[in-house]
Scaffold this motif. Sequence first.
Motif, PDB file in Angstrom:
ATOM      1  N   HIS A   1      -2.367  -0.336   5.528  1.00 47.66           N
ATOM      2  CA  HIS A   1      -2.678  -1.587   5.336  1.00 47.66           C
ATOM      3  C   HIS A   1      -1.921  -1.705   3.678  1.00 47.66           C
ATOM      4  O   HIS A   1      -0.706  -2.195   3.703  1.00 47.66           O
ATOM      5  N   ASP A   2      -2.597  -1.372   3.256  1.00 47.21           N
ATOM      6  CA  ASP A   2      -1.661  -2.091   1.738  1.00 47.21           C
ATOM      7  C   ASP A   2      -0.385  -1.182   1.940  1.00 47.21           C
ATOM      8  O   ASP A   2       0.863  -1.842   0.995  1.00 47.21           O
ATOM      9  N   LEU A   3       0.361  -0.353   1.984  1.00 48.46           N
ATOM     10  CA  LEU A   3       1.696   0.197   1.546  1.00 48.46           C
ATOM     11  C   LEU A   3       2.097  -0.620   2.674  1.00 48.46           C
ATOM     12  O   LEU A   3       3.556  -1.121   2.328  1.00 48.46           O
ATOM     13  N   LEU A   4       1.685  -0.615   4.621  1.00 48.18           N
ATOM     14  CA  LEU A   4       2.915  -0.855   5.462  1.00 48.18           C
ATOM     15  C   LEU A   4       3.248  -2.327   5.222  1.00 48.18           C
ATOM     16  O   LEU A   4       4.110  -2.995   4.985  1.00 48.18           O
ATOM     17  N   ALA A   5       1.977  -3.379   4.757  1.00 46.00           N
ATOM     18  CA  ALA A   5       1.651  -4.629   4.450  1.00 46.00           C
ATOM     19  C   ALA A   5       3.082  -4.952   3.594  1.00 46.00           C
ATOM     20  O   ALA A   5       3.503  -5.898   3.420  1.00 46.00           O
ATOM     21  N   HIS A   6       3.033  -4.636   2.738  1.00 49.61           N
ATOM     22  CA  HIS A   6       3.920  -4.601   1.189  1.00 49.61           C
ATOM     23  C   HIS A   6       5.321  -4.438   1.599  1.00 49.61           C
ATOM     24  O   HIS A   6       5.733  -5.770   1.542  1.00 49.61           O
ATOM     25  N   SER A   7       5.189  -2.906   1.880  1.00 46.49           N
ATOM     26  CA  SER A   7       6.836  -2.360   2.530  1.00 46.49           C
ATOM     27  C   SER A   7       6.568  -4.059   4.061  1.00 46.49           C
ATOM     28  O   SER A   7       8.312  -4.209   3.360  1.00 46.49           O
TER      29      SER A   7
ATOM     30  N   VAL B   1      -3.070  -4.935  -7.121  1.00 48.24           N
ATOM     31  CA  VAL B   1      -2.120  -6.075  -7.928  1.00 48.24           C
ATOM     32  C   VAL B   1      -0.552  -5.747  -6.515  1.00 48.24           C
ATOM     33  O   VAL B   1      -0.260  -7.108  -6.271  1.00 48.24           O
ATOM     34  N   GLN B   2      -0.318  -4.314  -6.094  1.00 45.39           N
ATOM     35  CA  GLN B   2       0.211  -5.008  -4.636  1.00 45.39           C
ATOM     36  C   GLN B   2      -0.284  -5.508  -3.537  1.00 45.39           C
ATOM     37  O   GLN B   2       0.691  -6.046  -2.674  1.00 45.39           O
ATOM     38  N   GLU B   3      -1.343  -5.498  -3.362  1.00 39.11           N
ATOM     39  CA  GLU B   3      -1.878  -6.351  -1.942  1.00 39.11           C
ATOM     40  C   GLU B   3      -1.480  -8.203  -2.733  1.00 39.11           C
ATOM     41  O   GLU B   3      -1.241  -8.821  -1.568  1.00 39.11           O
ATOM     42  N   ALA B   4      -1.703  -8.020  -3.614  1.00 36.17           N
ATOM     43  CA  ALA B   4      -1.369  -9.822  -4.428  1.00 36.17           C
ATOM     44  C   ALA B   4      -0.162  -9.857  -4.749  1.00 36.17           C
ATOM     45  O   ALA B   4       0.024 -11.114  -3.995  1.00 36.17           O
ATOM     46  N   LEU B   5       0.845  -8.785  -4.772  1.00 37.68           N
ATOM     47  CA  LEU B   5       2.291  -9.340  -4.402  1.00 37.68           C
ATOM     48  C   LEU B   5       2.495  -9.662  -3.781  1.00 37.68           C
ATOM     49  O   LEU B   5       3.728 -10.555  -3.523  1.00 37.68           O
ATOM     50  N   THR B   6       1.822  -8.592  -2.551  1.00 33.09           N
ATOM     51  CA  THR B   6       2.172  -9.116  -1.159  1.00 33.09           C
ATOM     52  C   THR B   6       2.618 -10.172  -0.696  1.00 33.09           C
ATOM     53  O   THR B   6       2.782 -10.870   0.337  1.00 33.09           O
TER      54      THR B   6
ATOM     55  N   GLY C   1      -5.706 -12.123   7.711  1.00 31.41           N
ATOM     56  CA  GLY C   1      -5.700 -11.348   7.692  1.00 31.41           C
ATOM     57  C   GLY C   1      -7.128 -10.559   7.455  1.00 31.41           C
ATOM     58  O   GLY C   1      -7.922 -10.732   6.276  1.00 31.41           O
ATOM     59  N   PHE C   2      -6.208  -8.428   6.322  1.00 31.83           N
ATOM     60  CA  PHE C   2      -7.850  -7.651   6.069  1.00 31.83           C
ATOM     61  C   PHE C   2      -6.710  -7.988   4.582  1.00 31.83           C
ATOM     62  O   PHE C   2      -7.729  -6.500   3.509  1.00 31.83           O
ATOM     63  N   GLY C   3      -5.828  -8.555   4.276  1.00 30.28           N
ATOM     64  CA  GLY C   3      -5.673  -8.395   2.295  1.00 30.28           C
ATOM     65  C   GLY C   3      -6.444  -8.382   1.073  1.00 30.28           C
ATOM     66  O   GLY C   3      -7.381  -7.537   0.860  1.00 30.28           O
ATOM     67  N   LEU C   4      -7.942 -10.195   1.344  1.00 31.73           N
ATOM     68  CA  LEU C   4      -8.118 -10.136   0.499  1.00 31.73           C
ATOM     69  C   LEU C   4      -9.700  -9.058   1.308  1.00 31.73           C
ATOM     70  O   LEU C   4     -10.758  -8.754  -0.179  1.00 31.73           O
ATOM     71  N   VAL C   5     -10.146  -8.917   1.777  1.00 35.18           N
ATOM     72  CA  VAL C   5     -11.426  -7.982   2.147  1.00 35.18           C
ATOM     73  C   VAL C   5     -10.996  -6.386   1.812  1.00 35.18           C
ATOM     74  O   VAL C   5     -11.786  -6.637   0.590  1.00 35.18           O
TER      75      VAL C   5
END
Length: 392
Positions: free
Chosen positions: A192-198, A303-308, A349-353
């Motif tokens: 999730h972190d990789l694909l959502a960010h990209s 940080v990656q998810e927060a920037l995304t 979504g699942f970012g905050l979780v």
Amino acid sequence: MAAINRDPLTAPNALRNDAVLTILVAGFSAVLALTVDDGRRPDALGWTLLLASHVPLVRRRRHPVLVLLAVVACVFPYHFLGYPHTAATQAAYVALYTVAVTGRPLRTVLVGIGVIALAVSVMLTISAHEALGLLKASGWVVAVLFCGVDVRVYRQYVASIVERAERAERTREEEARRRVAEERLRIARDLHDLLAHSITLIGVQTSVAAHVLSADPERLDRETVAKALDDIAETCRSARGELRTTLEVLREHGPQDARGPLPGLDGLPDLAEAARLAGARVEQTVRVRRAPPAVGAAAYRIVQEALTNAVRHAGPEPAVHVELDERQDALHLSVRDDGTGPAPGGTPGFGLVGMRERARSVGGTLDAGPCAGGGFEVRAVLPLTTTGERTG
């Protein structure tokens, strides 16, 4: 692991086995009645009492005391009438053994005393000599009772060993299921972190290129379009490389060992640069001297998810401030933007979780929400002395 049936009442073929035992004991008693000369030869009544004393043994497991009383009710008239005494003792021994092996020691002792006292009393009505002989032979009764108690203790010991083994097996299975669930969750977070960010960065960069192409076709800014396309290609290459690394580790080592090199605080500048390419105005302040690998990886992913999320939800060219500080043996992390956060009523979504799970995996905490003066902030506190799991 299949449970083992340790209850004699419900053991497979228990009734059939007891019926076979009853027939064998009755046959042996009949042979003794014909061959042993310690009483008058049984007549019809004697054979009836002798064989009737064996019939209750079929139900000896379910009602041991009642079976013993039924056997005694047949055996005592048999002895009283002077038939061969040895032949009638086999059924009584089996009944006594069953009482001892299925009951508590106190009940066994009381039953043994009662049986001996009753037998001696009956024999006294015949002759004192017979009573004395029976009292001397009562050692066999005691031996049978002790044998039953010993077997009962041994069965309890074996049952406790089997129960501990089953419990240990269940614990191992539960631990294996827990590890599999944790690993699936970890892999899901990583992907999730990789694909959502990209994908978010690609989406923003594609929008920039599309805007340039459609804003003024007559004066096409080829340099800006080429830069946007180059940024998209670079983001795709980076995502593809990281995804390939993750999949290779999974194939080679399996999910339990799929850790690979952990991202850390040294990768934060690359995250900030990627967000700037997507249009965000990122300021970054890092005042951390040290961080365990697991904590550094958790901070990187948060940080990656927060920037995304900031690029996705904070509007065009959001101002984002990233701050990491070391205070009181903990890493204090803050990512603040000037947007409004996720739109109310939108699909969650699942970012905050995922960010909260990242923080909990190293013993930390995470809060996220609108700021008092506007904007949205993610705040996390990650202990630097954690011994938590590695977070990929």
